[in-house]
Design a protein around this motif. Sequence first.
Motif, PDB file in Angstrom:
ATOM      1  N   GLU A 269       0.813  -1.221   0.000  1.00  0.00           N
ATOM      2  CA  GLU A 269       0.000   0.000   0.000  1.00  0.00           C
ATOM      3  C   GLU A 269       0.846   1.270   0.000  1.00  0.00           C
ATOM      4  N   ILE A 270       1.943   1.273   0.739  1.00  0.00           N
ATOM      5  CA  ILE A 270       2.779   2.466   0.832  1.00  0.00           C
ATOM      6  C   ILE A 270       3.857   2.451  -0.252  1.00  0.00           C
ATOM      7  N   GLY A 271       4.593   1.339  -0.317  1.00  0.00           N
ATOM      8  CA  GLY A 271       5.661   1.249  -1.301  1.00  0.00           C
ATOM      9  C   GLY A 271       5.203   0.912  -2.696  1.00  0.00           C
ATOM     10  N   GLU A 272       3.973   0.386  -2.827  1.00  0.00           N
ATOM     11  CA  GLU A 272       3.401  -0.014  -4.114  1.00  0.00           C
ATOM     12  C   GLU A 272       4.295  -1.029  -4.827  1.00  0.00           C
TER      13      GLU A 272
ATOM     14  N   GLY B 178      19.720   9.531  10.767  1.00  0.00           N
ATOM     15  CA  GLY B 178      18.747   9.409  11.849  1.00  0.00           C
ATOM     16  C   GLY B 178      17.686   8.367  11.543  1.00  0.00           C
ATOM     17  N   GLU B 179      17.205   8.342  10.290  1.00  0.00           N
ATOM     18  CA  GLU B 179      16.161   7.394   9.910  1.00  0.00           C
ATOM     19  C   GLU B 179      16.654   5.951  10.001  1.00  0.00           C
TER      20      GLU B 179
ATOM     21  N   VAL C  41       9.181   6.231   1.851  1.00  0.00           N
ATOM     22  CA  VAL C  41       8.163   6.630   0.881  1.00  0.00           C
ATOM     23  C   VAL C  41       7.391   7.856   1.361  1.00  0.00           C
ATOM     24  N   ILE C  42       6.964   7.846   2.613  1.00  0.00           N
ATOM     25  CA  ILE C  42       6.172   8.968   3.120  1.00  0.00           C
ATOM     26  C   ILE C  42       7.015  10.238   3.195  1.00  0.00           C
ATOM     27  N   THR C  43       8.253  10.132   3.659  1.00  0.00           N
ATOM     28  CA  THR C  43       9.110  11.317   3.738  1.00  0.00           C
ATOM     29  C   THR C  43       9.342  11.915   2.358  1.00  0.00           C
TER      30      THR C  43
END
Length: 220
Positions: A55-58, A162-163, A185-187
């Motif tokens: 859903e996020i990374g597709e 940091g991530e 993906v969101i960032t």
Amino acid sequence: MRVSELSTRSAVPISSIKYYLREGLLHSGVRTATNQAEYGESHVRRLGLIRSMIEIGELPLARVRAVLAAVDDDTVTLHDAFGAVMHGLDDLPDAHDTDPDLAAAHHEVIAWMTDRHWHIDPAAPAHHRLAELITTMRRFGLPVSLTDFDAAADHAESAARGEVAYARAKDERAAAVESMIVGTVITERILLEIRRLSLESASFHLEHADTLSPFSRTGD
């Protein structure tokens, strides 16, 4: 927990859960009857990882399977598991040797990464995509150089440390990989929207530079 509760906890439909079970992406529950099984927290976490990739990374199913294989294989380092995620987010473009402009841009990208001491897998799609984007900008008459993006790269490198540290601190490999997928993906989408907002604001202030007060021109 029964599959209905697992569906509620994970926000994944029962039909999808059964599909993931059939495909071997989700490990089986503990059989309690002919048509019943019990599931635990590991299933909730696994579904969260699968959901984040789809859903996020597709990511297509084949890449989801490859990432899960890296997560499940303890002989694969966490760095390589992260690499499976990063590489899975894009396709490796066609060979550059048929396009001299693209090949030249790619050589520039490699030199730029070397100067920055970035250690990147040659199979990673991202540096090829960067070369494509630089070439496209130049063909539209924008005389860009990789050094024009040094400040953005400095910021990205600082944020990335940091991530990655945050993800690596997770107790489970699946949680670490899920954090990398969602965070990456969101960032990226957040930064894209911020840039679009800043472009519209800059256009407005330049359009109305003669009528805005000095304070307003700063964008504050």
